[in-house]
Design an enzyme around this catalytic site. Structure first.
Site, mmCIF file in Angstrom:
data_model
loop_
_atom_site.group_PDB
_atom_site.id
_atom_site.type_symbol
_atom_site.label_atom_id
_atom_site.label_comp_id
_atom_site.label_asym_id
_atom_site.label_seq_id
_atom_site.Cartn_x
_atom_site.Cartn_y
_atom_site.Cartn_z
ATOM 1 N N ASP A 1 -1.081 -6.315 -0.396
ATOM 2 C CA ASP A 1 -1.184 -5.646 0.897
ATOM 3 C C ASP A 1 -2.629 -5.201 1.119
ATOM 4 O OD1 ASP A 1 0.113 -4.791 3.140
ATOM 5 O OD2 ASP A 1 1.045 -3.030 2.217
ATOM 6 N N ASP B 1 0.850 -1.204 0.000
ATOM 7 C CA ASP B 1 0.000 0.000 0.000
ATOM 8 C C ASP B 1 0.887 1.255 0.000
ATOM 9 O OD1 ASP B 1 0.899 -0.065 2.611
ATOM 10 O OD2 ASP B 1 -1.089 0.109 3.539
ATOM 11 N N SER B 2 2.215 1.055 0.036
ATOM 12 C CA SER B 2 3.148 2.167 -0.180
ATOM 13 C C SER B 2 2.934 2.771 -1.559
ATOM 14 C CB SER B 2 4.600 1.677 -0.035
ATOM 15 O OG SER B 2 4.801 0.488 -0.766
ATOM 16 N N GLU C 1 -1.404 -5.580 8.594
ATOM 17 C CA GLU C 1 -0.582 -5.024 9.680
ATOM 18 C C GLU C 1 -1.185 -5.306 11.051
ATOM 19 O OE1 GLU C 1 0.283 -0.845 9.091
ATOM 20 O OE2 GLU C 1 0.969 -1.183 7.041
ATOM 21 N N GLU D 1 9.109 -4.487 10.743
ATOM 22 C CA GLU D 1 9.539 -3.157 10.274
ATOM 23 C C GLU D 1 9.991 -2.272 11.431
ATOM 24 O OE1 GLU D 1 6.866 -1.177 7.567
ATOM 25 O OE2 GLU D 1 8.029 0.683 7.627
ATOM 26 N N LYS E 1 -1.155 -9.542 2.832
ATOM 27 C CA LYS E 1 -0.435 -9.085 4.034
ATOM 28 C C LYS E 1 -1.340 -8.123 4.791
ATOM 29 C CE LYS E 1 2.995 -5.842 3.973
ATOM 30 N NZ LYS E 1 2.462 -4.802 4.891
#
Ligand code: KIV
Length: 262
Positions: free
Chosen positions: A85, A46-47, A117, A180, A115
């Site tokens: 993501d 999602d970056s 978070e 991270e 993925k």
């Protein structure tokens, strides 16, 4: 390299102590270049919201944007595992919502895994998605989707919390975990403690693998590059030089020449 990277390839690499390589990609050309170069995992991160869409953070990225980018990345890839993501608020409202959105990535965009978070707070969600047959990569430590709660992009140093998050996501069924922005010694301890592969970003050399954002490592961005990034080339400079040469050629009438004409 095996013809297609699966979660079993990654488990076996961890057992043999072979480093896993991962990179982000958001479009066909860079996914193809990365795959042909031999990368093991391509994360459609999602970056994309920051490095492609120019936003300050990842919070505005939508499911439809992620489906689009994952679809064009998957088309380019023959060997790497493609992980999608899950964007902010696509899995937090309910477990049902999370399953539906995770399923969309496999059905509509050909990803092999998703993925998301969070540690203990998302363990129920990880369990429910994996029980549907969808592999989940967890993401602990610095969580970009929680920057407002974390007070910014800060290194996370609570060892007990980080170890507990790592154990919890493993127990919930995650096949791998991105770690991270944490001190290298804690990342090393987590990597030794859990049996699933750890993929580090700003987490030192002792994780089972590493991931970087492609725009950072290829020098395509005008943003401040974090300390943990190694920039391998400067595509921004090379692109700028090429475009300036083209402008000059057109203005000097040295392009197009007869050779470029019908
Ligand atoms: O969105 C992303 O690119 C990521 C990586 C930095 C791990 O989550």
């Amino acid at each position: 390299m095996p013809s297609h990277i699966t979660i079993n390839t990654l488990y076996s690499m961890k057992q043999k102590g072979e480093k896993i390589t991962s990179i982000t990609a958001y479009d066909y050309p860079f996914a193809k270049i990365s795959d042909e170069a031999g990368i093991h995992i391509i994360l459609v991160g999602d970056s994309v919201g920051m490095v492609v869409a120019g936003e300050d953070n990842t919070l505005g990225v939508t499911m439809d944007q992620m489906i689009y980018h994952t679809k064009i990345v998957s088309k380019a890839v023959n060997h790497a595992m493609v992980i999608a993501d899950m964007p902010f608020m696509s899995y937090q409202t309910s477990v049902e919502q999370a399953i539906t959105n995770a399923g969309r990535f496999l059905k509509e965009s050909n990803a092999s895994a998703v993925k998301l978070e969070g540690g203990a707070t998302v363990s129920k969600t990880i369990k429910a998605i994996t029980e549907c047959g969808i592999p989940v990569q967890a993401h602990i430590g610095l969580l970009p989707q929680s920057i407002h709660q974390m007070g910014g992009y800060r290194v996370q140093r609570d060892e007990a919390q980080l170890l507990s998050d790592a154990r919890t996501v493993e127990e919930a069924g995650a096949f791998s975990v991105v770690i991270e922005g944490i001190p290298a010694d804690i990342a090393a301890e987590i990597t030794q403690t859990i049996s699933i592969p750890t993929i580090g970003i700003g987490a030192g050399p002792d994780c089972d693998g590493q991931i970087l954002v492609i725009h950072d490592l290829l020098g395509m961005t005008d943003r401040r590059i974090p300390k943990f990034v190694k920039q391998y080339t400067s595509l921004r400079q090379q692109a700028s030089d090429g475009i300036k040469e083209y402008i000059a050629d057109v203005q000097n009438k040295t392009f197009p020449l007869k050779d470029h004409s019908y």
